[in-house]
Design a protein around this motif. Sequence first.
Motif, PDB file in Angstrom:
ATOM      1  N   MET A 278       0.838  -1.201   0.000  1.00 55.06           N
ATOM      2  CA  MET A 278       0.000   0.000   0.000  1.00 55.06           C
ATOM      3  C   MET A 278       0.877   1.256   0.000  1.00 55.06           C
ATOM      4  O   MET A 278       0.578   2.243  -0.684  1.00 55.06           O
ATOM      5  N   ALA A 279       1.970   1.219   0.766  1.00 56.21           N
ATOM      6  CA  ALA A 279       2.872   2.369   0.849  1.00 56.21           C
ATOM      7  C   ALA A 279       3.559   2.621  -0.495  1.00 56.21           C
ATOM      8  O   ALA A 279       3.765   3.779  -0.888  1.00 56.21           O
ATOM      9  N   ARG A 280       3.933   1.572  -1.208  1.00 57.86           N
ATOM     10  CA  ARG A 280       4.539   1.744  -2.533  1.00 57.86           C
ATOM     11  C   ARG A 280       3.551   2.425  -3.484  1.00 57.86           C
ATOM     12  O   ARG A 280       3.918   3.329  -4.254  1.00 57.86           O
ATOM     13  N   PHE A 281       2.313   1.996  -3.427  1.00 56.61           N
ATOM     14  CA  PHE A 281       1.275   2.597  -4.269  1.00 56.61           C
ATOM     15  C   PHE A 281       1.108   4.077  -3.926  1.00 56.61           C
ATOM     16  O   PHE A 281       1.026   4.932  -4.818  1.00 56.61           O
ATOM     17  N   GLY A 282       1.080   4.396  -2.638  1.00 56.36           N
ATOM     18  CA  GLY A 282       0.981   5.789  -2.215  1.00 56.36           C
ATOM     19  C   GLY A 282       2.169   6.618  -2.665  1.00 56.36           C
ATOM     20  O   GLY A 282       2.021   7.780  -3.064  1.00 56.36           O
ATOM     21  N   LEU A 283       3.363   6.015  -2.619  1.00 59.89           N
ATOM     22  CA  LEU A 283       4.584   6.712  -3.029  1.00 59.89           C
ATOM     23  C   LEU A 283       4.538   7.077  -4.508  1.00 59.89           C
ATOM     24  O   LEU A 283       5.011   8.151  -4.911  1.00 59.89           O
ATOM     25  N   LEU A 284       3.970   6.204  -5.334  1.00 62.48           N
ATOM     26  CA  LEU A 284       3.833   6.500  -6.756  1.00 62.48           C
ATOM     27  C   LEU A 284       2.980   7.758  -6.964  1.00 62.48           C
ATOM     28  O   LEU A 284       3.330   8.638  -7.761  1.00 62.48           O
ATOM     29  N   PHE A 285       1.878   7.858  -6.230  1.00 60.28           N
ATOM     30  CA  PHE A 285       1.010   9.034  -6.364  1.00 60.28           C
ATOM     31  C   PHE A 285       1.655  10.260  -5.737  1.00 60.28           C
ATOM     32  O   PHE A 285       1.473  11.373  -6.241  1.00 60.28           O
ATOM     33  N   MET A 286       2.413  10.067  -4.660  1.00 60.83           N
ATOM     34  CA  MET A 286       3.113  11.199  -4.055  1.00 60.83           C
ATOM     35  C   MET A 286       4.074  11.840  -5.054  1.00 60.83           C
ATOM     36  O   MET A 286       4.256  13.047  -5.087  1.00 60.83           O
ATOM     37  N   ASN A 287       4.674  11.000  -5.905  1.00 63.58           N
ATOM     38  CA  ASN A 287       5.658  11.479  -6.875  1.00 63.58           C
ATOM     39  C   ASN A 287       5.055  11.691  -8.262  1.00 63.58           C
ATOM     40  O   ASN A 287       5.738  11.580  -9.271  1.00 63.58           O
ATOM     41  N   ASN A 288       3.748  11.980  -8.281  1.00 65.57           N
ATOM     42  CA  ASN A 288       3.056  12.337  -9.533  1.00 65.57           C
ATOM     43  C   ASN A 288       3.190  11.287 -10.623  1.00 65.57           C
ATOM     44  O   ASN A 288       3.379  11.618 -11.806  1.00 65.57           O
ATOM     45  N   GLY A 289       3.085  10.021 -10.250  1.00 67.14           N
ATOM     46  CA  GLY A 289       3.066   8.950 -11.228  1.00 67.14           C
ATOM     47  C   GLY A 289       4.422   8.505 -11.726  1.00 67.14           C
ATOM     48  O   GLY A 289       4.513   7.613 -12.582  1.00 67.14           O
ATOM     49  N   ASN A 290       5.491   9.110 -11.183  1.00 68.36           N
ATOM     50  CA  ASN A 290       6.846   8.741 -11.612  1.00 68.36           C
ATOM     51  C   ASN A 290       7.476   7.810 -10.595  1.00 68.36           C
ATOM     52  O   ASN A 290       7.428   8.059  -9.387  1.00 68.36           O
ATOM     53  N   TRP A 291       8.082   6.728 -11.083  1.00 65.01           N
ATOM     54  CA  TRP A 291       8.815   5.800 -10.223  1.00 65.01           C
ATOM     55  C   TRP A 291      10.247   5.708 -10.732  1.00 65.01           C
ATOM     56  O   TRP A 291      10.505   5.088 -11.741  1.00 65.01           O
ATOM     57  N   LYS A 292      11.113   6.393 -10.057  1.00 63.64           N
ATOM     58  CA  LYS A 292      12.532   6.457 -10.424  1.00 63.64           C
ATOM     59  C   LYS A 292      12.662   7.047 -11.826  1.00 63.64           C
ATOM     60  O   LYS A 292      12.525   8.234 -12.005  1.00 63.64           O
ATOM     61  N   ASP A 293      12.881   6.230 -12.838  1.00 63.59           N
ATOM     62  CA  ASP A 293      13.056   6.777 -14.187  1.00 63.59           C
ATOM     63  C   ASP A 293      11.898   6.401 -15.108  1.00 63.59           C
ATOM     64  O   ASP A 293      11.992   6.531 -16.328  1.00 63.59           O
ATOM     65  N   GLN A 294      10.772   5.956 -14.528  1.00 62.49           N
ATOM     66  CA  GLN A 294       9.619   5.564 -15.329  1.00 62.49           C
ATOM     67  C   GLN A 294       8.412   6.434 -14.991  1.00 62.49           C
ATOM     68  O   GLN A 294       8.038   6.555 -13.821  1.00 62.49           O
ATOM     69  N   GLN A 295       7.795   7.010 -15.998  1.00 63.23           N
ATOM     70  CA  GLN A 295       6.557   7.766 -15.798  1.00 63.23           C
ATOM     71  C   GLN A 295       5.394   6.813 -16.037  1.00 63.23           C
ATOM     72  O   GLN A 295       4.927   6.626 -17.156  1.00 63.23           O
ATOM     73  N   LEU A 296       4.933   6.186 -14.962  1.00 66.02           N
ATOM     74  CA  LEU A 296       3.904   5.145 -15.083  1.00 66.02           C
ATOM     75  C   LEU A 296       2.524   5.748 -15.324  1.00 66.02           C
ATOM     76  O   LEU A 296       1.693   5.153 -16.010  1.00 66.02           O
ATOM     77  N   LEU A 297       2.273   6.894 -14.712  1.00 69.38           N
ATOM     78  CA  LEU A 297       1.016   7.615 -14.912  1.00 69.38           C
ATOM     79  C   LEU A 297       1.351   9.071 -15.211  1.00 69.38           C
ATOM     80  O   LEU A 297       2.194   9.665 -14.536  1.00 69.38           O
ATOM     81  N   HIS A 298       0.705   9.650 -16.191  1.00 67.09           N
ATOM     82  CA  HIS A 298       0.997  11.040 -16.548  1.00 67.09           C
ATOM     83  C   HIS A 298       0.566  11.966 -15.410  1.00 67.09           C
ATOM     84  O   HIS A 298      -0.522  11.795 -14.837  1.00 67.09           O
ATOM     85  N   PRO A 299       1.396  12.950 -15.066  1.00 63.51           N
ATOM     86  CA  PRO A 299       1.040  13.868 -13.966  1.00 63.51           C
ATOM     87  C   PRO A 299      -0.311  14.551 -14.152  1.00 63.51           C
ATOM     88  O   PRO A 299      -1.012  14.820 -13.167  1.00 63.51           O
ATOM     89  N   ASP A 300      -0.686  14.836 -15.400  1.00 59.55           N
ATOM     90  CA  ASP A 300      -1.981  15.483 -15.648  1.00 59.55           C
ATOM     91  C   ASP A 300      -3.137  14.584 -15.204  1.00 59.55           C
ATOM     92  O   ASP A 300      -4.181  15.072 -14.746  1.00 59.55           O
ATOM     93  N   LEU A 301      -2.955  13.268 -15.362  1.00 63.17           N
ATOM     94  CA  LEU A 301      -3.990  12.332 -14.929  1.00 63.17           C
ATOM     95  C   LEU A 301      -4.096  12.289 -13.406  1.00 63.17           C
ATOM     96  O   LEU A 301      -5.198  12.199 -12.850  1.00 63.17           O
ATOM     97  N   ILE A 302      -2.946  12.341 -12.719  1.00 64.77           N
ATOM     98  CA  ILE A 302      -2.952  12.376 -11.256  1.00 64.77           C
ATOM     99  C   ILE A 302      -3.675  13.638 -10.788  1.00 64.77           C
ATOM    100  O   ILE A 302      -4.524  13.601  -9.887  1.00 64.77           O
ATOM    101  N   GLU A 303      -3.341  14.764 -11.410  1.00 61.70           N
ATOM    102  CA  GLU A 303      -3.971  16.038 -11.044  1.00 61.70           C
ATOM    103  C   GLU A 303      -5.481  15.977 -11.256  1.00 61.70           C
ATOM    104  O   GLU A 303      -6.262  16.455 -10.431  1.00 61.70           O
ATOM    105  N   GLU A 304      -5.878  15.385 -12.375  1.00 57.44           N
ATOM    106  CA  GLU A 304      -7.302  15.253 -12.679  1.00 57.44           C
ATOM    107  C   GLU A 304      -8.013  14.368 -11.656  1.00 57.44           C
ATOM    108  O   GLU A 304      -9.142  14.659 -11.238  1.00 57.44           O
ATOM    109  N   ALA A 305      -7.330  13.317 -11.228  1.00 56.36           N
ATOM    110  CA  ALA A 305      -7.930  12.349 -10.309  1.00 56.36           C
ATOM    111  C   ALA A 305      -8.210  12.928  -8.934  1.00 56.36           C
ATOM    112  O   ALA A 305      -9.073  12.423  -8.202  1.00 56.36           O
ATOM    113  N   VAL A 306      -7.483  13.978  -8.558  1.00 54.98           N
ATOM    114  CA  VAL A 306      -7.660  14.545  -7.216  1.00 54.98           C
ATOM    115  C   VAL A 306      -8.260  15.954  -7.268  1.00 54.98           C
ATOM    116  O   VAL A 306      -8.091  16.758  -6.351  1.00 54.98           O
TER     117      VAL A 306
END
Length: 378
Positions: A278-306
Motif C-alpha cells: 500500500m505504501a509503494r502505491f501511495g509513493l507512486l502518487f506522491m511522486n506524480n506517477g513517476n517511479w525512479k526513471d519511469q513515468q507510469l502515470l501522466h502527472p496530468d492524470l494524477i492532477e485530474e484524479a484529485v
Amino acid sequence: MKKIVYSLLLFFFVSTLQAQEVYFPPAGEWQTKTSNEFDLDFSEAIQFAEENEYSESRDLRQAILKGFQSEPYHQLLGPVKGRGGPAGLILKNGYIVAQWGDVDRVDMTFSVTKSFLSTTALIALQQEKIKNVNDSVAQYIWDGTFEGPHNSKITWKNLLQQNSDWSGELWGSYDWADRPPRNQNIDQWRSRALHEPGSYFKYNDVRVNVLAYSLLNIFREPLPKVLKSNIMDPIGASSSWRWFGYENSWTAIDGLQMQSVSGGGHSGGGMFISTTDMARFGLLFMNNGNWKDQQLLHPDLIEEAVMPSEANSNYGYMWWLNAAGDRHMEAIDSEIFYAAGFGGNFIVVDQKRKMVIVTRWLEPSKFEQFLNLVYKDL
C-alpha cells in the motif's frame, strides 16, 4: 573569504537537493531513516494508533455482516480473511521513518480498493482505450448495462466520481439496496427518484462494481493483470497481493471466462494487500506517477484524479480530498488526498511534504486525531 562563502553555499545547495530527493525502494527491500534525521517525532502518533484499534471483531465476517446489517439482501459473495492488529508506515522522501505492527501481513483493505480501481481507469485513459472521460459509457459498453434514458447519459467521469446514480442490478445486487436511507422502507427504496448524472454524490458499491465491469470489457483482460503489469510490478510490489471479485461475478470475454473484481470488501472480495505494498502505491502518487526513471502515470492524470467533483468537493476519482467541505480536517493541509476503507484502512498522500502515511485497523472515528498527531510538528 569568497571561496569559503562559495563552498558553504554549494554545500548547502547540495545538501538541500539531497534532502529533497525521493528514494524509490527496490523490490524486496526498503531503506529506513530515523524520524530525527528530518527533525520529526511520530512516537505519539504511533502510540495512539496502537491504542485505538478498530473496535469490531477481528473475524471480518462478523464485522462485515454487522456493519451492513441494515441493507436488504446483503450477503458475503467474495472471499473474507480474518485481520491482524494495528499496523502502519510513515514515509518521508520515500524512506521509512516510522513503522508499527506487522507491515508485511496481507489483509483486506476494503474501499481503499477503489483507489486501485480508479487507477486502472487512468491507465485506460493513458492508453486511449477511453478517449475522453466525459464520453458516455454506453458508447463503449453496449450489452444493456447502460440502456435507457437515464443510464445512457452516464459518463466515465460520473462513475469515477460516484455521482452517476446508475440504476439497475449487477451480480445479484441492486443499486437501491446499497446503503439505503434508514428512515424509508423497501417500497420507497425501489421507487426512488433518479438524479441527473453528475448532480448527486452517493457512495455505492454496486455502481463501483459497474465501473469495474465496464473497465474489464474495454481492457478485455482481468483488471488485476492490468494493475500488475502497469503499476504493481514496476513499483516493486510483492507477489502477495490479490484482487478478488465475487463467486458469481464471472463473464465471458473473447470466449474466456473472466472474473470482474469488486471495488471493496462490502460483500467480501476486493484488494487483499500488505501495508508495505500500500505504501509503494501511495509513493507512486506522491511522486506524480513517476517511479525512479519511469513515468507510469501522466502527472496530468494524477492532477485530474484529485480534483474536487461538483457534487462533492471532498471526492475526486475515488480518492478522498481534504478540500473545504463536510469532510475537511481543519488542522491538516487542504492539499492532501487519501484512500479510505472500512475498518480503518487509510493511505494518505502528501505531495507538498513528500510524505505517505499508511495506517490499518485504526478506529475510523480517530483518523483525524491520529493525523493531528502526525502533523503536530510539521
